[in-house]
Structure formats: C-alpha cells, structure tokens
Design a protein around this motif. Structure first.
Motif, PDB file in Angstrom:
ATOM      1  N   ILE A 159     -43.669  34.280  71.996  1.00 17.28           N
ATOM      2  CA  ILE A 159     -43.170  34.413  73.364  1.00 17.28           C
ATOM      3  C   ILE A 159     -43.841  33.348  74.223  1.00 17.28           C
ATOM      4  O   ILE A 159     -45.063  33.216  74.211  1.00 17.28           O
ATOM      5  N   LYS A 160     -43.028  32.591  74.949  1.00 22.38           N
ATOM      6  CA  LYS A 160     -43.545  31.560  75.850  1.00 22.38           C
ATOM      7  C   LYS A 160     -43.479  32.077  77.286  1.00 22.38           C
ATOM      8  O   LYS A 160     -42.690  32.975  77.586  1.00 22.38           O
ATOM      9  N   GLU A 161     -44.278  31.489  78.140  1.00 22.20           N
ATOM     10  CA  GLU A 161     -44.266  31.871  79.572  1.00 22.20           C
ATOM     11  C   GLU A 161     -42.852  31.845  80.144  1.00 22.20           C
ATOM     12  O   GLU A 161     -42.471  32.732  80.891  1.00 22.20           O
ATOM     13  N   GLU A 162     -42.086  30.838  79.783  1.00 24.38           N
ATOM     14  CA  GLU A 162     -40.732  30.716  80.348  1.00 24.38           C
ATOM     15  C   GLU A 162     -39.776  31.795  79.827  1.00 24.38           C
ATOM     16  O   GLU A 162     -38.681  31.976  80.377  1.00 24.38           O
ATOM     17  N   ASP A 163     -40.170  32.533  78.787  1.00 20.11           N
ATOM     18  CA  ASP A 163     -39.354  33.639  78.282  1.00 20.11           C
ATOM     19  C   ASP A 163     -39.540  34.910  79.106  1.00 20.11           C
ATOM     20  O   ASP A 163     -38.710  35.818  79.038  1.00 20.11           O
ATOM     21  N   HIS A 164     -40.630  35.013  79.846  1.00 17.49           N
ATOM     22  CA  HIS A 164     -40.958  36.257  80.553  1.00 17.49           C
ATOM     23  C   HIS A 164     -39.835  36.764  81.458  1.00 17.49           C
ATOM     24  O   HIS A 164     -39.495  37.951  81.385  1.00 17.49           O
ATOM     25  N   PRO A 165     -39.233  35.921  82.314  1.00 17.53           N
ATOM     26  CA  PRO A 165     -38.156  36.459  83.171  1.00 17.53           C
ATOM     27  C   PRO A 165     -36.975  37.006  82.373  1.00 17.53           C
ATOM     28  O   PRO A 165     -36.421  38.052  82.711  1.00 17.53           O
ATOM     29  N   TYR A 166     -36.610  36.320  81.302  1.00 21.04           N
ATOM     30  CA  TYR A 166     -35.474  36.767  80.509  1.00 21.04           C
ATOM     31  C   TYR A 166     -35.801  38.076  79.782  1.00 21.04           C
ATOM     32  O   TYR A 166     -35.002  39.009  79.783  1.00 21.04           O
ATOM     33  N   SER A 222     -45.962  42.014  87.088  1.00 17.81           N
ATOM     34  CA  SER A 222     -46.803  42.904  86.283  1.00 17.81           C
ATOM     35  C   SER A 222     -46.480  42.733  84.794  1.00 17.81           C
ATOM     36  O   SER A 222     -47.362  42.848  83.946  1.00 17.81           O
ATOM     37  N   TYR A 223     -45.216  42.415  84.467  1.00 21.22           N
ATOM     38  CA  TYR A 223     -44.856  42.150  83.080  1.00 21.22           C
ATOM     39  C   TYR A 223     -45.522  40.874  82.583  1.00 21.22           C
ATOM     40  O   TYR A 223     -46.068  40.838  81.476  1.00 21.22           O
ATOM     41  N   ARG A 224     -45.505  39.832  83.409  1.00 27.33           N
ATOM     42  CA  ARG A 224     -46.197  38.580  83.053  1.00 27.33           C
ATOM     43  C   ARG A 224     -47.677  38.851  82.794  1.00 27.33           C
ATOM     44  O   ARG A 224     -48.255  38.364  81.826  1.00 27.33           O
TER      45      ARG A 224
END
Length: 184
Positions: free
Chosen positions: A14-21, A51-53
């Motif tokens: 999982i990459k940082e840029e995947d968090h919103p998706y 909070s998910y990030r």
C-alpha cells in the motif's frame, strides 16, 4: 515494497497515494455490501481519511524489521479491489491468521479472491517459519468457506451459534492448512 504477480491479480504494498482510494472503498458508504459478509456482527469503526492515513502509517511503523507487511492491496488491471492481511493470534507459537476483503462486489465469485489468497499464503509460508496458516470466518459466508476448501484448508473448529446477525445465530468457522499440506 512487496509485489506479487499472479495470473488475474497482483498483490502489492500500500502506497500513500492509495489511502484515499482505499478509504473510499472501505468507509465511503454507510452500509457497504462487503461488510454484510465480513464479520458484520462487529461494527465498522468509522475513520476519516486523516485517521485512516494515520492508522496505516502506524501499522507500517509497528511491523518488526524481519516480518513481511501485514496488509497488501489486491489489484486487477490497475484497479484496487481489496486487501489481504494477516494477524498474530499467538506470536510465540507462530499462530497466524489470514484475512481477505474484496470491497467491490463486481469482483466476487470470479476467482480473484481464490488467487489472491493462494498468492498470500504462499508468500507467508516463504517469508515466515510457520507450521500452519489459519482463517476464521462465519457460517453465513459460504463463499469464503469454499475458497478456503479450494485452497486445501481443513475445517478445524466450529463454534456453534456464537455469532448473531440480523437476529439469527451463526457458527464461527476456523479453517487451516499445514505447511506440508500446502507444499504437497
């Protein structure tokens, strides 16, 4: 970074840029369809995107250096469809349980989960000195039980009528596979 290609799916870090998706897939709906099958007797803990990030960053920071990532993305044709994960039921005895969540119903019953879980179990047996990999589900989730059976997992325990959902009792189902069975 972990990257495990299969025929239908890719498992990857999982990459940082995947968090919103991912956040939108998991928490974007009030009552998501996937949650009706994935332990619906436990409420889905609400998370904001931030909070998910934070949760994901903390999960990565907690990982011991010599352990594989505890959660990977399942991707099909560059589309994130879910995640695979593991947790320690009892680390001193190397009792590990795996999980899988396919958040997009259009990818259910297409073999994606079976392949993803197969790749995941192989990876964990390669990375860790495990004698066994376990999976816990509930008796209403027949698809999950069939996937586990297809992969050679055996029914190891059934706790009768210990889950209540929508006013009905269901069994908790424990399945597992030994290293020598997996490698056979």
């Amino acid at each position: 970074m972990t990257y495990i290609p299969g025929e239908k799916v890719i498992l990857r870090s999982i990459k940082e840029e995947d968090h919103p998706y991912l956040w939108k897939l998991i928490y974007g709906e009030q009552e998501p369809e996937w949650k009706k099958w994935d332990a619906p007797y436990y409420p889905l803990e609400p998370h904001t995107l931030e909070s998910y990030r934070s949760y994901e960053r903390a999960r990565i920071e907690r990982l011991p250096e010599n352990e594989p990532d505890s959660r990977l993305i399942i991707e099909v044709d560059d589309v994130i469809i879910g995640t695979v994960s593991y947790y320690w039921e009892h680390k001193p005895s190397l009792w590990l349980e795996v999980g899988i969540g396919i958040y997009r119903p259009e990818y259910w019953s297409g073999g994606y989960g079976t392949e993803a879980l197969s790749l995941w179990i192989t990876h964990l047996f390669q990375q860790l000195p495990l004698a066994r990999v376990g999976l816990t589900t509930w008796s209403r989730n027949q698809r999950m039980m069939r996937v586990a059976e297809k992969l050679g997992m055996k029914l190891e325990g059934r706790m009768r009528k210990c889950r209540i959902y929508e006013g009905k009792h269901y069994d908790s189902i424990r399945m597992g596979i030994l290293r020598e069975e997996w490698e056979a």
